[in-house]
Design an enzyme around this catalytic site. Structure first.
Site, mmCIF file in Angstrom:
data_model
loop_
_atom_site.group_PDB
_atom_site.id
_atom_site.type_symbol
_atom_site.label_atom_id
_atom_site.label_comp_id
_atom_site.label_asym_id
_atom_site.label_seq_id
_atom_site.Cartn_x
_atom_site.Cartn_y
_atom_site.Cartn_z
ATOM 1 N N THR A 194 42.556 43.525 32.402
ATOM 2 C CA THR A 194 41.528 42.695 31.796
ATOM 3 C C THR A 194 42.267 41.568 31.088
ATOM 4 O OG1 THR A 194 41.604 43.937 29.733
ATOM 5 C CG2 THR A 194 39.947 44.624 31.343
ATOM 6 N N GLU B 214 32.674 29.035 45.538
ATOM 7 C CA GLU B 214 33.023 30.212 46.353
ATOM 8 C C GLU B 214 34.243 29.905 47.206
ATOM 9 O OE1 GLU B 214 29.199 30.645 48.136
ATOM 10 O OE2 GLU B 214 28.786 32.494 47.029
HETATM 11 C C1 LIG Z 1 38.742 48.240 29.685
HETATM 12 C C2 LIG Z 1 39.340 48.877 30.883
HETATM 13 C C3 LIG Z 1 38.897 48.558 32.176
HETATM 14 C C4 LIG Z 1 37.626 47.800 32.482
HETATM 15 O O1 LIG Z 1 37.403 46.614 31.964
HETATM 16 P P1 LIG Z 1 35.928 45.941 31.995
HETATM 17 O O2 LIG Z 1 36.271 44.505 31.871
HETATM 18 O O3 LIG Z 1 35.191 46.511 30.864
HETATM 19 O O4 LIG Z 1 35.311 46.256 33.314
HETATM 20 C C5 LIG Z 1 39.570 49.091 33.246
HETATM 21 N N1 LIG Z 1 40.619 49.897 33.069
HETATM 22 C C6 LIG Z 1 41.063 50.247 31.853
HETATM 23 C C7 LIG Z 1 42.245 51.157 31.743
HETATM 24 C C8 LIG Z 1 40.434 49.767 30.717
HETATM 25 O O5 LIG Z 1 40.845 50.159 29.511
#
Ligand SMILES: *Cc1c(COP(=O)(O)O)cnc(C)c1O
Length: 403
Positions: free
Chosen positions: A216, A47
């Site tokens: 991501t 953390e």
């Molecule tokens: C896939 C996606 C996310 C979220 O990603 P996760 O890892 O599934 O929470 C956020 N914004 C956009 C535009 C996405 O395509």
């Protein structure tokens, strides 16, 4: 010890190897990335941030996280990076918190036009903590910058948000930044889908244009499942760090952060640039071929396109997705601009080539895939014939364990 889960992992390995993956948000991480994520780093509590941890014994993970941060900044040309978000959604939550007070107003794309759940959906935290107002795509399914400008001047939001989950064209970040400046508000880009294209320089970059960029790491960027936040603003960087920890998250996933570090190194290579170019070429080749066959599609300027299956084959998106699944082609139903069907059915499906290109899908293969899809949805080809063609392609590609 646990035969039940072992069997299921091997069943899933077989499914991934057998099929053609056309879900635009998916990809295959390299063995090195997967090894890091499965490493003993999962044992460590850390953390805090490098040099400022709440536990002892963090000197090694400090080095790993510092390398991940430095590589993220090198890759995207940013000054500050937070590599701890467990997902894209967590990254967005922290970015919102850093950028505006609770209840603040966000101008984002209306969800049915390709926005993400965290961009103000009633079922997401986002709409409960903040006020969302929306801009729309034009009738051709393209961003209408004048519409964004008018909405921004009228609504006076705290924040304009760009970056989408099902938008097939290039986004002009500089133009939206000008609008944000004119409206006196901040600008955030969620590049979750296109991060790999941005990293490779085959899509213009929001870094240095937007105040904060979230992403991501597992979509076109081809890393481990996780999130990332970038900024050049030191004040915002501090707020982002405390929004991730301790506000939204506890201990960081240092095994995944090691995977992210490897992914950033891979994305810095010339091979990755070539890969990102091929993704765009393959996507365009498949979309163009389907259009030649008379299918209504959005066309593409990135790694994905939308196909209007209702007009082209007389079935809805849900049915098209299920039919393609019968022949081991994975896609997802998706709303198309001006869709008359609800999100549970939709008139379209979304198709992307980030994953199949990683396995070695060529331009000729992408064209063949257009024909396999067309012939099966038209009823010109039987399930057995189509499956044979799919398996002949995938057995000529790299096995996913070897990527
Ligand atoms: C896939 C996606 C996310 C979220 O990603 P996760 O890892 O599934 O929470 C956020 N914004 C956009 C535009 C996405 O395509």
């Amino acid at each position: 010890m646990d035969k039940e889960i072992e069997k299921l992992i091997s069943k899933e390995t077989d499914r991934q190897n057998r099929g053609i993956e056309l879900i635009a948000s998916e990809n295959y991480a390299s063995k090195e990335v997967r090894d890091a994520c499965g490493s003993i780093l999962t044992n460590k509590y850390a953390e805090g941030y490098p040099g400022r941890r709440y536990y002892g014994g963090c000197e090694v993970v400090d080095e790993i996280e510092s390398i991940a941060i430095a590589r993220a900044n090198e890759l995207f040309g940013s000054k500050f990076a937070n590599v701890q978000p467990h997902s894209g959604s967590q990254a967005n939550a922290a970015a919102y918190r850093a950028l505006m007070p609770e209840g603040g107003k966000v101008l984002s794309l209306v969800l049915n036009d390709g926005g993400h759940l965290t961009h103000g959906s009633p079922v997401s935290f986002s709409s409960h903590l903040y006020t969302f107002v929306h801009y729309h795509l034009d009738t051709n399914g393209r961003l209408d910058y004048e519409n964004i400008r008018r909405a921004a001047l009228e609504e006076k939001p705290n924040l304009i948000l760009a970056g989408y989950s099902a938008y097939p064209y290039e986004i002009d970040f500089k133009k939206i930044k000008e609008i944000a400046d004119e409206a006196g508000c901040l600008f955030m880009v969620d590049m979750a889908h296109i991060a790999g294209l941005v990293a490779a320089g085959v899509h213009n970059s929001p870094v240095g244009v937007a105040d904060v960029v979230t992403s991501t790491t597992h979509k076109t960027l081809r890393g481990p499942r996780g999130g990332l936040i970038l900024t050049n603003n030191e004040e915002l960087a501090k707020k982002i760090n405390s929004a991730i920890f301790p506000y939204y998250q506890g201990g960081p996933l240092e095994h995944v952060i090691a995977g992210k570090a490897i992914c950033f190194k891979e994305a810095l290579s010339d091979d990755f640039k070539e890969y990102a170019l091929k993704v765009k070429e393959n996507t365009k080749a498949c979309a163009d071929e389907l259009e030649k066959l008379g299918v209504k599609s959005s066309g593409t300027e990135n790694h994905l396109f939308l196909m209007n299956v209702l007009d082209s084959f007389g079935i809805n998106g849900k049915e098209a997705q299920a039919k393609l699944e019968e022949i081991d082609i994975t896609t997802n139903k998706n709303m198309i601009p001006g869709d008359t069907l609800p999100p549970s059915k939709t008139s379209g499906i979304r198709i992307g080539f980030a994953a199949s290109t990683t396995r070695g899908c060529s331009k000729d293969n992408a064209i063949e895939i257009a024909h396999i899809i067309y012939d099966y949805l038209k009823g010109n080809s039987s399930k057995e014939e189509s499956l044979a063609k799919v398996h002949s392609l995938t057995s000529s590609w790299k096995k996913i364990e070897e990527i």
